[in-house]
Design a protein around this motif. Structure first.
Motif, PDB file in Angstrom:
ATOM      1  N   UNK A   5       0.847  -1.190   0.000  1.00 28.42           N
ATOM      2  CA  UNK A   5       0.000   0.000   0.000  1.00 28.42           C
ATOM      3  C   UNK A   5       0.885   1.243   0.000  1.00 28.42           C
ATOM      4  N   UNK A   6       0.395   2.271  -0.650  1.00 23.86           N
ATOM      5  CA  UNK A   6       1.037   3.579  -0.621  1.00 23.86           C
ATOM      6  C   UNK A   6       0.199   4.475   0.286  1.00 23.86           C
ATOM      7  N   UNK A   7       0.861   5.271   1.128  1.00 24.14           N
ATOM      8  CA  UNK A   7       0.195   6.142   2.097  1.00 24.14           C
ATOM      9  C   UNK A   7       0.439   7.597   1.715  1.00 24.14           C
ATOM     10  N   UNK A  15      -9.565   8.439   1.666  1.00 25.52           N
ATOM     11  CA  UNK A  15      -8.653   7.422   2.183  1.00 25.52           C
ATOM     12  C   UNK A  15      -7.225   7.817   1.815  1.00 25.52           C
ATOM     13  N   UNK A  16      -6.272   7.526   2.705  1.00 27.85           N
ATOM     14  CA  UNK A  16      -4.879   7.817   2.374  1.00 27.85           C
ATOM     15  C   UNK A  16      -4.130   6.595   1.844  1.00 27.85           C
ATOM     16  N   UNK A  17      -4.849   5.529   1.508  1.00 29.54           N
ATOM     17  CA  UNK A  17      -4.193   4.279   1.135  1.00 29.54           C
ATOM     18  C   UNK A  17      -4.517   3.875  -0.294  1.00 29.54           C
ATOM     19  N   UNK A  18      -3.472   3.510  -1.024  1.00 31.22           N
ATOM     20  CA  UNK A  18      -3.592   3.169  -2.438  1.00 31.22           C
ATOM     21  C   UNK A  18      -2.810   1.887  -2.702  1.00 31.22           C
ATOM     22  N   UNK A  20      -0.848  -1.013  -4.729  1.00 29.89           N
ATOM     23  CA  UNK A  20      -0.050  -1.037  -5.962  1.00 29.89           C
ATOM     24  C   UNK A  20      -0.821  -1.715  -7.080  1.00 29.89           C
ATOM     25  N   UNK A  21      -1.598  -2.711  -6.719  1.00 31.84           N
ATOM     26  CA  UNK A  21      -2.348  -3.513  -7.685  1.00 31.84           C
ATOM     27  C   UNK A  21      -3.692  -2.856  -7.984  1.00 31.84           C
ATOM     28  N   UNK A  22      -3.910  -2.456  -9.228  1.00 32.41           N
ATOM     29  CA  UNK A  22      -5.172  -1.816  -9.606  1.00 32.41           C
ATOM     30  C   UNK A  22      -6.370  -2.742  -9.400  1.00 32.41           C
ATOM     31  N   UNK A  23      -6.142  -4.050  -9.406  1.00 36.18           N
ATOM     32  CA  UNK A  23      -7.215  -5.024  -9.217  1.00 36.18           C
ATOM     33  C   UNK A  23      -7.273  -5.537  -7.776  1.00 36.18           C
ATOM     34  N   UNK A  24      -6.759  -4.765  -6.851  1.00 34.99           N
ATOM     35  CA  UNK A  24      -6.707  -5.174  -5.455  1.00 34.99           C
ATOM     36  C   UNK A  24      -8.105  -5.479  -4.915  1.00 34.99           C
ATOM     37  N   UNK A  28      -9.373   0.501  -5.156  1.00 34.94           N
ATOM     38  CA  UNK A  28      -8.355   1.459  -5.599  1.00 34.94           C
ATOM     39  C   UNK A  28      -9.025   2.801  -5.820  1.00 34.94           C
ATOM     40  N   UNK A  29      -8.930   3.765  -4.928  1.00 32.59           N
ATOM     41  CA  UNK A  29      -8.156   3.722  -3.691  1.00 32.59           C
ATOM     42  C   UNK A  29      -8.737   2.717  -2.703  1.00 32.59           C
TER      43      UNK A  29
END
Length: 102
Positions: A5-7, A15-18, A20-24, A28-29
Motif C-alpha cells: 500500500x502507498x500512504x 482514504x490515504x491508502x492506495x 499497488x495492484x489496480x485489481x486489489x 483502488x483507492x
C-alpha cells in the motif's frame, strides 16, 4: 504473499491508502472497511483525510494552503502516528510506503 500500500493524502479523496495492484480486493483507492484494522484506526484515517481537505483553498486550489505552520506540523505528527499504528495492525504481510509529501 505481501500486500503493498502507498500512504498519502489526496484532494477530494477519503482514504490515504492506495494499493499497488489496480485489481486489489481492497479497492483502488483502498476501502478502509475492507482492511483488517481496528475500527478506531479506520476512524482516525478517515478523520485525517477530512482534516487534510481543509489544507486546500477550494476557491483557488493552486493558492498556498490556508493552514498555519503549526497546523501543518500537528497534521504531520498525527498522520505519522496513524501510519505507525496502521503498520503495526496490518503486520508482516503488508508493506505500507509513506509517500506523503507534507
Amino acid at each position: 504473499m505481501v500486500h503493498y500500500l502507498r500512504f498519502f493524502f489526496e484532494a477530494g479523496v477519503d482514504t490515504p491508502l492506495w494499493p499497488d495492484d489496480m485489481d486489489s480486493p481492497y479497492g483502488h483507492p483502498c476501502d478502509l472497511e475492507r482492511l483488517p484494522i481496528a475500527p478506531a484506526t479506520r476512524a482516525e484515517l478517515a478523520r485525517l483525510c477530512e482534516w487534510y481537505q481543509s489544507s486546500i483553498d477550494w476557491d483557488y486550489p493552486s493558492d498556498p494552503s490556508p493552514w498555519s505552520d503549526e497546523e501543518l506540523r500537528l497534521f504531520k505528527q498525527q498522520a505519522l502516528t496513524a501510519l505507525e499504528v496502521l503498520r503495526r495492525e496490518l503486520g508482516a504481510g503488508w508493506t505500507v510506503r509513506d509517500e506523503s509529501l507534507l
